[in-house]
Design a protein around this motif. Structure first.
Motif, PDB file in Angstrom:
ATOM      1  N   ASN A 255       0.809  -1.221   0.000  1.00 55.04           N
ATOM      2  CA  ASN A 255       0.000   0.000   0.000  1.00 55.04           C
ATOM      3  C   ASN A 255       0.845   1.276   0.000  1.00 55.04           C
ATOM      4  O   ASN A 255       0.317   2.370   0.092  1.00 55.04           O
ATOM      5  N   ILE A 256       2.168   1.113  -0.088  1.00 60.10           N
ATOM      6  CA  ILE A 256       3.055   2.261  -0.294  1.00 60.10           C
ATOM      7  C   ILE A 256       3.552   2.207  -1.725  1.00 60.10           C
ATOM      8  O   ILE A 256       4.072   1.190  -2.178  1.00 60.10           O
ATOM      9  N   GLU A 257       3.369   3.304  -2.445  1.00 61.39           N
ATOM     10  CA  GLU A 257       3.791   3.364  -3.836  1.00 61.39           C
ATOM     11  C   GLU A 257       4.960   4.327  -3.990  1.00 61.39           C
ATOM     12  O   GLU A 257       5.065   5.320  -3.263  1.00 61.39           O
ATOM     13  N   PHE A 258       5.832   4.027  -4.961  1.00 63.21           N
ATOM     14  CA  PHE A 258       6.922   4.928  -5.322  1.00 63.21           C
ATOM     15  C   PHE A 258       6.394   5.803  -6.461  1.00 63.21           C
ATOM     16  O   PHE A 258       6.119   5.301  -7.554  1.00 63.21           O
ATOM     17  N   ARG A 259       6.272   7.104  -6.211  1.00 65.21           N
ATOM     18  CA  ARG A 259       5.719   8.020  -7.211  1.00 65.21           C
ATOM     19  C   ARG A 259       6.822   8.909  -7.776  1.00 65.21           C
ATOM     20  O   ARG A 259       7.600   9.504  -7.033  1.00 65.21           O
ATOM     21  N   GLU A 300       5.264  14.195 -21.249  1.00 61.48           N
ATOM     22  CA  GLU A 300       4.982  14.404 -19.823  1.00 61.48           C
ATOM     23  C   GLU A 300       3.514  14.739 -19.598  1.00 61.48           C
ATOM     24  O   GLU A 300       2.832  15.242 -20.495  1.00 61.48           O
ATOM     25  N   GLU A 301       3.041  14.479 -18.397  1.00 62.44           N
ATOM     26  CA  GLU A 301       1.673  14.827 -18.030  1.00 62.44           C
ATOM     27  C   GLU A 301       1.578  16.347 -17.890  1.00 62.44           C
ATOM     28  O   GLU A 301       2.213  16.929 -17.009  1.00 62.44           O
ATOM     29  N   PRO A 302       0.812  17.014 -18.751  1.00 65.26           N
ATOM     30  CA  PRO A 302       0.808  18.481 -18.764  1.00 65.26           C
ATOM     31  C   PRO A 302       0.436  19.109 -17.428  1.00 65.26           C
ATOM     32  O   PRO A 302       1.004  20.126 -17.031  1.00 65.26           O
ATOM     33  N   ARG A 303      -0.519  18.506 -16.725  1.00 66.10           N
ATOM     34  CA  ARG A 303      -1.033  19.110 -15.487  1.00 66.10           C
ATOM     35  C   ARG A 303       0.061  19.358 -14.471  1.00 66.10           C
ATOM     36  O   ARG A 303       0.112  20.415 -13.834  1.00 66.10           O
ATOM     37  N   SER A 333      11.852  13.977 -12.765  1.00 65.00           N
ATOM     38  CA  SER A 333      12.284  12.610 -12.467  1.00 65.00           C
ATOM     39  C   SER A 333      11.867  11.671 -13.588  1.00 65.00           C
ATOM     40  O   SER A 333      10.686  11.545 -13.897  1.00 65.00           O
ATOM     41  N   MET A 334      12.861  11.021 -14.208  1.00 67.83           N
ATOM     42  CA  MET A 334      12.578  10.245 -15.430  1.00 67.83           C
ATOM     43  C   MET A 334      12.567   8.734 -15.202  1.00 67.83           C
ATOM     44  O   MET A 334      12.775   7.955 -16.114  1.00 67.83           O
ATOM     45  N   ILE A 335      12.300   8.303 -13.974  1.00 68.95           N
ATOM     46  CA  ILE A 335      12.395   6.869 -13.686  1.00 68.95           C
ATOM     47  C   ILE A 335      11.035   6.192 -13.611  1.00 68.95           C
ATOM     48  O   ILE A 335      10.868   5.160 -12.959  1.00 68.95           O
ATOM     49  N   LEU A 336      10.041   6.737 -14.308  1.00 71.24           N
ATOM     50  CA  LEU A 336       8.701   6.146 -14.275  1.00 71.24           C
ATOM     51  C   LEU A 336       8.675   4.749 -14.883  1.00 71.24           C
ATOM     52  O   LEU A 336       7.964   3.868 -14.411  1.00 71.24           O
ATOM     53  N   GLU A 337       9.419   4.551 -15.954  1.00 73.20           N
ATOM     54  CA  GLU A 337       9.490   3.243 -16.613  1.00 73.20           C
ATOM     55  C   GLU A 337      10.949   2.917 -16.878  1.00 73.20           C
ATOM     56  O   GLU A 337      11.749   3.807 -17.185  1.00 73.20           O
ATOM     57  N   GLY A 414       1.669   9.547 -29.359  1.00 71.83           N
ATOM     58  CA  GLY A 414       0.918  10.391 -28.428  1.00 71.83           C
ATOM     59  C   GLY A 414       0.698   9.775 -27.071  1.00 71.83           C
ATOM     60  O   GLY A 414      -0.307  10.057 -26.412  1.00 71.83           O
ATOM     61  N   ARG A 415       1.633   8.953 -26.609  1.00 74.15           N
ATOM     62  CA  ARG A 415       1.467   8.296 -25.306  1.00 74.15           C
ATOM     63  C   ARG A 415       2.135   9.123 -24.216  1.00 74.15           C
ATOM     64  O   ARG A 415       3.338   9.368 -24.270  1.00 74.15           O
ATOM     65  N   GLU A 416       1.328   9.563 -23.239  1.00 77.51           N
ATOM     66  CA  GLU A 416       1.861  10.302 -22.102  1.00 77.51           C
ATOM     67  C   GLU A 416       2.231   9.338 -20.985  1.00 77.51           C
ATOM     68  O   GLU A 416       1.604   8.280 -20.818  1.00 77.51           O
ATOM     69  N   ILE A 417       3.241   9.707 -20.223  1.00 78.66           N
ATOM     70  CA  ILE A 417       3.627   8.872 -19.085  1.00 78.66           C
ATOM     71  C   ILE A 417       2.585   9.003 -17.978  1.00 78.66           C
ATOM     72  O   ILE A 417       1.943  10.036 -17.824  1.00 78.66           O
ATOM     73  N   GLU A 418       2.391   7.944 -17.210  1.00 78.33           N
ATOM     74  CA  GLU A 418       1.404   7.927 -16.136  1.00 78.33           C
ATOM     75  C   GLU A 418       2.106   8.125 -14.797  1.00 78.33           C
ATOM     76  O   GLU A 418       2.724   7.226 -14.258  1.00 78.33           O
ATOM     77  N   GLU A 419       1.985   9.337 -14.263  1.00 76.91           N
ATOM     78  CA  GLU A 419       2.698   9.662 -13.029  1.00 76.91           C
ATOM     79  C   GLU A 419       2.067   9.025 -11.793  1.00 76.91           C
ATOM     80  O   GLU A 419       2.707   8.948 -10.750  1.00 76.91           O
ATOM     81  N   SER A 420       0.821   8.615 -11.910  1.00 77.46           N
ATOM     82  CA  SER A 420       0.134   8.070 -10.732  1.00 77.46           C
ATOM     83  C   SER A 420       0.471   6.603 -10.485  1.00 77.46           C
ATOM     84  O   SER A 420       0.016   6.018  -9.499  1.00 77.46           O
ATOM     85  N   SER A 421       1.253   5.986 -11.361  1.00 73.80           N
ATOM     86  CA  SER A 421       1.557   4.562 -11.204  1.00 73.80           C
ATOM     87  C   SER A 421       2.753   4.356 -10.276  1.00 73.80           C
ATOM     88  O   SER A 421       3.586   5.249 -10.078  1.00 73.80           O
ATOM     89  N   ASP A 422       2.840   3.155  -9.716  1.00 75.56           N
ATOM     90  CA  ASP A 422       3.949   2.776  -8.842  1.00 75.56           C
ATOM     91  C   ASP A 422       5.129   2.389  -9.734  1.00 75.56           C
ATOM     92  O   ASP A 422       5.056   1.446 -10.508  1.00 75.56           O
ATOM     93  N   ILE A 423       6.241   3.109  -9.634  1.00 76.41           N
ATOM     94  CA  ILE A 423       7.358   2.858 -10.550  1.00 76.41           C
ATOM     95  C   ILE A 423       7.951   1.467 -10.352  1.00 76.41           C
ATOM     96  O   ILE A 423       8.534   0.901 -11.276  1.00 76.41           O
ATOM     97  N   ARG A 424       7.794   0.881  -9.165  1.00 77.13           N
ATOM     98  CA  ARG A 424       8.355  -0.458  -8.941  1.00 77.13           C
ATOM     99  C   ARG A 424       7.740  -1.483  -9.892  1.00 77.13           C
ATOM    100  O   ARG A 424       8.431  -2.357 -10.427  1.00 77.13           O
ATOM    101  N   LYS A 425       6.432  -1.339 -10.127  1.00 75.69           N
ATOM    102  CA  LYS A 425       5.765  -2.272 -11.040  1.00 75.69           C
ATOM    103  C   LYS A 425       6.256  -2.084 -12.470  1.00 75.69           C
ATOM    104  O   LYS A 425       6.361  -3.049 -13.228  1.00 75.69           O
ATOM    105  N   ASN A 426       6.561  -0.839 -12.831  1.00 79.57           N
ATOM    106  CA  ASN A 426       7.059  -0.568 -14.181  1.00 79.57           C
ATOM    107  C   ASN A 426       8.498  -1.044 -14.372  1.00 79.57           C
ATOM    108  O   ASN A 426       8.970  -1.116 -15.508  1.00 79.57           O
ATOM    109  N   TRP A 427       9.185  -1.329 -13.267  1.00 77.52           N
ATOM    110  CA  TRP A 427      10.547  -1.865 -13.340  1.00 77.52           C
ATOM    111  C   TRP A 427      10.563  -3.375 -13.047  1.00 77.52           C
ATOM    112  O   TRP A 427      11.616  -3.967 -12.824  1.00 77.52           O
TER     113      TRP A 427
END
Length: 869
Positions: A255-259, A300-303, A333-337, A414-427
């Motif tokens: 229940n702790i995510e790396f954002r 990047e996510e524009p918001r 931070s570029m470590i999302l994926e 046109g694929r934007e990165i998803e900042e709300s995801s847990d980077i551990r799962k993407n790695w």
């Protein structure tokens, strides 16, 4: 577009670009909306002679100024000669035979000269302001004038370029060179910020960034991984992956995510700083901005990206000189994926390797910079084909083709990165199936802690409604954004049965913190016409940080002391409220299966919950005879003659006196059991409102017989019939809505005219209109109209004060009055559960005032009664 955009002669545009890049600069003002005085200026360079102070808007119409800036009190001015990324000379403005006007214009034309000073007399921070100011406007060499304010803050006053062309810094870099990084991410526990210092030390290869949640709190917000420098992007990627895996073992909770990304939590920007074993140069910095930062901006996510770009670490041209070379800090931070990280590292290495071949043709065009800072991806993508073609033309592209193509595909699809995801799962890191409990924590801003004499780290008790729980006080991580907001941990909310989306107010006395107030509305399902009113209360309560829910008796769990209630967001289980608003209206014929009076007593006496309108008020107003007896002592003039119907004599005598009377059950409401009796020459007519039936009696004995059987079932009173004033064939009644203020003073919120063709008010046929419209017809004379309105208000307040003196404090009541055929004010009814009729007459402002007064009075009955608002 391919030509360099020259802005030397457009000073206004230059200032706007500096502001866009978050460079401290004199502010451009709009003369139509600004606060005066301001400074008028002209385009071009006029040696300061174009500058004057404007005191009034009217002066702007007469002046020949082109634009306007804010008036500053500048103590000193420096002029720094910037060459690329270094300062070559620093001068200070010195007065010789200075001409002083309203503002000091430090130019030769006004008697000022420039005197060279040592570089160490000017703080390094001012050096960087000047270098960045020249850089973002696209100049290579030039003079940057800095004005020093009283607080020692430097702002850019002017820029005078010498050249825009690169001269000697486009040399091919020496190969090989090292590449390194320090990259930040944040911890999210159940969607809330969890301090990095909860699990990580300050120093080390995985540590905490130096930004604390609160100064001297000892709680650090961001995790920072510090991989070893590498000779290649692939090697650096491997080091980064090792550290992310290591960090995951230190935080083994699902229940702790790396954002990661630009700004995982609003106000906390995350950087992805790159370290190059190269000397910084203008050519290299421009290439990194144009061929690395802009392509990344396209995914990047524009918001969140545009928020970070306006911080002191975001935006183009951000760098720091280091012993090994320099640190490029513009990127998020570029470590999302994993694949994306490697792609960005390879592209960064390629751009640094070939920067001397990569021209930044569009980087300093105002439209491109605006698109970058505003995250306008469609505009940025107009540059993509040219950027791509130049990257693919480098000799290193084929070496990194597989990696860089991943970023290229993201941009082109046109694929934007998803900042709300847990980077551990993407790695592809396995996360243990365990949950972390932050404990019973309440996060309180420092300003609020000081106000209530609370200390960070101390144990306390938190009360919400009738629930209470122990808790530990921590600093609030977003106090910089809202110093009046608190945060509760998931466990504390669960312990107190509070909804996740409620942000409560706080007060404290002694060792107890009270949240709220929490108001429960007691009502009967279905809520029908009350639903809209309840929703309005929900919305206003949310704005006030109160919490309101509606419930019925069957929703109460007496053993657990919780209530299943309904809010604007749906149903939930909540604590017993701190105060109750009784809107229980029951008109059905079926038995309830419970005693509503007993429930009211239990809530009020056993659980000590105050009612906005206490049961004693309902008992009084629900008995017409008791109400009459009370009010007749002081307000006989307002009352129609009323007697208890004990037998035929009462009825006959009243009928002989008035010719028309009403028979009313003592506890009746909404015309239930109401009977109208009229004596006519032809006999007696009896009209039952409940069934809409008419009975005719020729003899008085028939009426007596009917009445005798009636009062055997239900006690009745007999009341004189009142001939009310009429308009357009409709009877007029006036409802005066009285409410208590937060300070517990009675206020008249408003008056509504109720019209009906019937003899008594009926929901189905009732028409509600503004009192002013009716009064204008009844009393064309303004003075007479004003007098009658005031008389109605006085009558209502007098009646309310008498009721309160009898039964004690309460919060709202409606007094229904009329004006009879003799111009006398008569009381028709006192209603302890009045409908808010203001929306029906489209008096929406009054409706909101009424609801706010109700909520404020409710708060005054709780622990908030002595708090400033």
């Amino acid at each position: 577009m391919k030509e360099r955009f020259w802005i030397e002669s457009d000073k206004e545009l230059m200032l706007q670009i500096l502001k866009l890049n978050n460079v401290p600069v004199i502010e451009v003002m709009d003369p139509r909306t600004c606060v005066y005085p301001i400074v008028g200026r002209r385009f071009g360079n006029h040696n300061g002679k174009d500058i004057s102070v404007i005191h009034l808007m009217e002066q702007t119409l007469e002046s020949e100024h082109d634009f306007y800036t804010k008036l500053y009190s500048i103590d000193k001015e420096y002029r720094l000669y910037v060459d690329g990324l270094s300062i070559k000379k620093i001068e200070r403005a010195v007065a010789q035979q200075a001409i002083f006007e309203e503002i000091s214009i430090r130019t030769a034309a006004y008697g000022w000269e420039w005197e060279e000073v040592d570089g160490d007399q000017v703080p390094l921070e001012w050096h960087m302001v000047a270098i960045r100011a020249l850089y973002v406007t696209g100049y290579t060499k030039g003079y940057v004038k800095l004005g020093i304010l009283a607080n020692e803050r430097a702002i850019v006053v002017d820029i005078n370029p010498v050249s825009m062309e690169n001269v000697d810094d486009t040399e091919e870099p020496k190969i090989p060179f090292t590449i390194g990084a320090d990259i930040e991410f944040m911890l999210s526990c159940d969607q809330e910020l969890l301090p990095a210092s909860t699990f990580f030390p300050i120093e080390g290869d995985i540590g905490c960034d130096d930004r604390q949640i609160e100064k001297d709190s000892g709680e650090y917000a961001l995790v920072e991984i510090r991989p070893e420098k590498a000779d290649s992007p692939d090697e650096l990627h491997h080091h980064i992956k090792q550290l992310i895996e290591k960090a995951s073992t230190m935080v083994p909770y699902q229940n702790i995510e790396f954002r990661s990304g630009s700004m995982p939590f609003n106000g906390y920007q995350c950087g992805g700083h790159l370290h190059f074993g190269l000397a910084p140069s203008l050519s290299l910095l421009r290439a990194l901005d144009h061929y690395l930062a802009i392509p990344i901006a396209m995914i990047e996510e524009p918001r969140t990206a545009k928020k970070r770009r306006r911080t002191t670490h975001g935006g183009i041209g951000r760098f720091r000189v280091k012993s090994y070379g320099f640190e490029y800090i513009s990127l998020s931070s570029m470590i999302l994926e994993s694949k994306l990280t490697k792609s960005i590292l390879c592209l960064a290495y390629l751009v640094a390797r070939h920067h001397h071949e990569l021209q930044a043709d569009f980087l300093f065009h105002p439209n491109i910079q605006r698109a970058y800072y505003h995250a306008n991806i469609p505009v940025l993508k107009k540059l993509w084909q040219e950027i791509k073609s130049k990257l693919l033309a480098t000799s290193s592209y084929l070496k990194f083709k597989e990696e860089i193509d991943y970023l290229i595909e993201m941009i082109e699809h046109g694929r934007e990165i998803e900042e709300s995801s847990d980077i551990r799962k993407n790695w592809d890191i396995t996360v243990p199936n365990a949950s972390y409990d932050t404990g019973l924590i309440i996060n309180i801003p420092k300003k609020m802690r000081e106000k209530f004499h609370l200390k960070e780290g101390e144990q306390t008790f938190v009360s919400a409604g009738k629930n209470i729980s122990p808790a530990t006080i921590h600093a609030y991580p977003f106090a910089f954004r809202n110093a009046d907001t608190i945060q509760l941990s998931k466990s504390l909310r669960s312990e107190l049965n509070l909804p996740n989306n409620w942000i409560p107010k706080l007060t404290a006395r002694g060792s107890v913190i009270t949240l709220g107030p929490i108001i429960g509305i007691l009502a009967k399902k279905p809520f029908d016409r009350q639903t809209t009113y309840f929703q309005h209360l929900f919305k206003l309560a949310k704005e006030k940080q109160m919490f309101v829910y509606v419930f019925e008796p069957l929703d109460i769990d007496w053993d657990k002391q919780v209530i299943r209630g309904t809010t604007l967001d749906g149903e939930g289980t909540f604590p017993f409220p701190a105060v109750i608003y009784d809107r229980f209206l029951f008109r059905g014929k079926k038995k309830l299966g419970y005693s509503i009076d007993e429930i009211r007593v239990k809530l009020q006496t056993i659980h000590h919950i105050p009612f906005i309108n206490p049961p004693a008020l309902f008992q009084l107003t629900g008995n017409k005879w008791s109400t009459f007896q009370l009010l007749s002592k002081e307000h006989e003039a307002y009352l129609p003659e009323t007697r208890l119907l004990t037998g035929a004599n009462n009825l006959i005598e009243m009928l002989n006196l008035y010719g028309e009377v009403y028979l009313k059950p003592l506890d009746g409401s909404l015309s239930k059991g109401l009977i109208r009796v009229i004596r006519k020459p032809s006999g007696i007519s009896l009209y039952e409102f409940n069934s809409s039936t008419v009975q005719e009696f020729k003899q008085m004995d028939d009426l007596i017989l009917f009445t005798s059987s009636l009062i055997q079932k239900t006690p009745y009173l007999v009341q004189e019939g009142i001939r009310r004033k009429r308009i357009d064939g409709k009877n007029i009644e006036i409802r005066v809505y009285m409410q208590k203020s937060q300070k517990k003073n009675w206020l008249r919120t408003g008056m509504v005219t109720r019209l009906t063709k019937e003899e008594v008010m009926n929901e189905e046929f009732e028409e509600n209109v503004r009192l002013s419209k009716v009064m204008e017809v009844l009393y064309p004379n303004a003075n007479k109209r004003r007098y009658r309105t005031n008389e109605l208000a006085k009558a209502a307040k007098a009646i309310v004060l008498t009721v309160e003196q009898e039964i004690g404090e309460f919060g709202e009541i409606a007094v229904d009055l009329c004006i009879d055929q003799y111009e006398s004010i008569k009381l028709l009814e006192v209603n302890a559960k009045p409908d808010n009729l203001f929306s029906q007459i489209k008096a929406y402002k009054l409706r909101t005032i009424a609801a706010n007064r109700l909520l404020d009075y409710a708060a005054s009955l709780t622990e908030y009664r002595n708090e400033e608002r």
